[in-house]
Design an enzyme around this catalytic site. Structure first.
Site, short mmCIF file in Angstrom:
data_model
loop_
_atom_site.label_atom_id
_atom_site.label_comp_id
_atom_site.label_asym_id
_atom_site.label_seq_id
_atom_site.Cartn_x
_atom_site.Cartn_y
_atom_site.Cartn_z
N SER B 151 0.80 -1.22 0.00
CA SER B 151 0.00 0.00 0.00
C SER B 151 0.83 1.28 0.00
CB SER B 151 -0.93 -0.01 1.21
OG SER B 151 -0.16 -0.18 2.38
N LYS B 190 3.92 10.37 3.24
CA LYS B 190 3.85 11.45 2.26
C LYS B 190 4.83 12.57 2.62
CE LYS B 190 0.24 10.23 -0.37
NZ LYS B 190 0.20 8.87 0.19
#
Lengths: 236, 236
Positions: B151, B190
């Site tokens: 993921s 991120k």
DNA sequence: CTTGACATCGAACGCATGTTCGTGTATAAA
DNA sequence: TTTATACACGAACATGCGTTCGATGTCAAG
């Protein structure tokens, strides 16, 4: 007229033990205010008061104006702890061993020992009960002298007596001091009094006349007398 | 784009050795300004700078806002000294052992370890060269996670990779963070950017679209990513 | 009862000491 | 060359922490 000190009390040991534990735990000593909390004393000055005594007794060493500048003297600490768990041994630490560093003679200056130095010659030392001495004295500042000659009779001090002294270069009214009279080349024991710009040196024997010193620069205070010990021979 | 740190230098050891000696001599640690004098550094902030590093390396421990609140970690100190007298052993202390505290999965929050605790399970730890990490990191704040699942591919992170993280609850522009998206119930890696009152989360893969967060309260930063380690199987 | 040394307190003072910040230089990577 | 970071300096700043002082309470000796 005086109230004698209690000697080492529960607060002393509590503080000592706390400092020991703290030191071991953190690697550095506690601050006064931390000791306050732990020992439930509300004022820093009181803790300071106890620390001064502990330093006087030789349990710790402190560096002035240094944060947490406390060193625990292990020897003394251990000795104290031993006593506390073994009351039989008791009263070892209530004695002060004071070195006899020389003789005091009328014709010679007082042999004051160098500031620190471990002048330990167990032969010539005398033990004094802590309770006999004024509190807060650092034992480093104490020394003893044997009196030689009859010249101190006006101070009620005999040949052979031992006097316990504290290093000092000045004195307050009513204290007995050993002074060196520059113009007479003479050492003497007298009660000390400021008298305006002059100084009065009062013999212990009140029937004798005091000496008035017009110029204080002509005398040198060698130390304060804390105690005089006379040991009389016993037959039998 | 960066200048990498030199690692432990002469000043570090000089400071360390001085603190050790001082501690032994006085029973309490030196003040920063005393270290300044000894080591001929003119500014307290520089010494502070080195102390921070030494604490990061794990050589010492410091207590904030406490005078002389330095504890020398003996293990690390001794190890360092050993190395210095025996260059052959070298490079032991240049490694940091980082605990792998769990797995990171898209569907679950990051398992951040409790603030201090000695979670030492040597089985699951990885060694990273000190020189590979940013300086001044306290190794207490570091931990590692093994990535589970595919993921995180948009962060260029694969199944089985290990990521080295630093505990954090906020971040600065350009840092890669592990964030928990409250409304999606999802963890993701991120790059982080403030965008006015909003936040932009940018995937490492630049061909992918960023996520714009209107309300920063809907995300939780779990930590900063310092490094990603991928160990590939070797046959032979 | 008075005196004086011990014991305690709280508050203020001031130096000791850690922390922060603005600034500057050098160096390695881009 | 530009850039980001390690490394370094010094000056403020803020606070930690020892020291001092006046006030009060207690107790034993005179």
């Amino acid at each position: 007229m005086v109230k004698r000190s209690q000697g080492i009390g529960p607060r002393h040991t509590k503080i000592l033990v706390y400092m020991e534990r703290y030191q071991k735990k953190y690697g550095y000593p506690p601050a006064i205010r931390e000791i306050c909390e732990e020992t439930e004393i509300s004022s820093t000055s009181v803790v300071n008061y106890y620390l001064e005594q502990l330093e006087g007794w030789g349990y710790i060493k402190r560096e002035k104006n240094i944060s947490r500048g406390i060193t625990i003297i292990k020897d003394a600490f251990n000795k104290l702890m031993d006593e506390s768990i073994n009351p039989l041994v008791e009263k070892v630490e209530t004695l002060v061993r004071i070195p006899v560093v020389g003789r005091i003679v009328a014709g010679l200056p007082v042999p004051v020992p160098a500031s620190d130095l471990a002048y330990f010659d167990p032969e010539s030392a005398i033990d004094i009960a802590r309770s006999m001495l004024p509190q807060r004295e650092k034992m480093d500042d104490l020394f003893a002298l044997e009196v030689q000659g009859e010249s101190m009779i006006d101070a009620m001090v005999n040949d052979g007596d031992v006097i316990i002294m504290k290093k000092a270069t000045e004195a307050r009214n009513g204290e007995m001091v050993a002074v060196w009279l520059l113009d007479k080349d003479e050492t003497t024991l007298k009660y000390f009094y400021h008298e305006g710009s002059k100084v009065r040196l009062q013999p212990a024997n009140k029937t004798m006349q005091p000496i008035i010193i017009d110029d204080p620069k002509t005398i040198q205070i060698q130390g304060k007398v804390l105690m005089v010990v006379r040991r009389l021979p016993v037959v039998g």
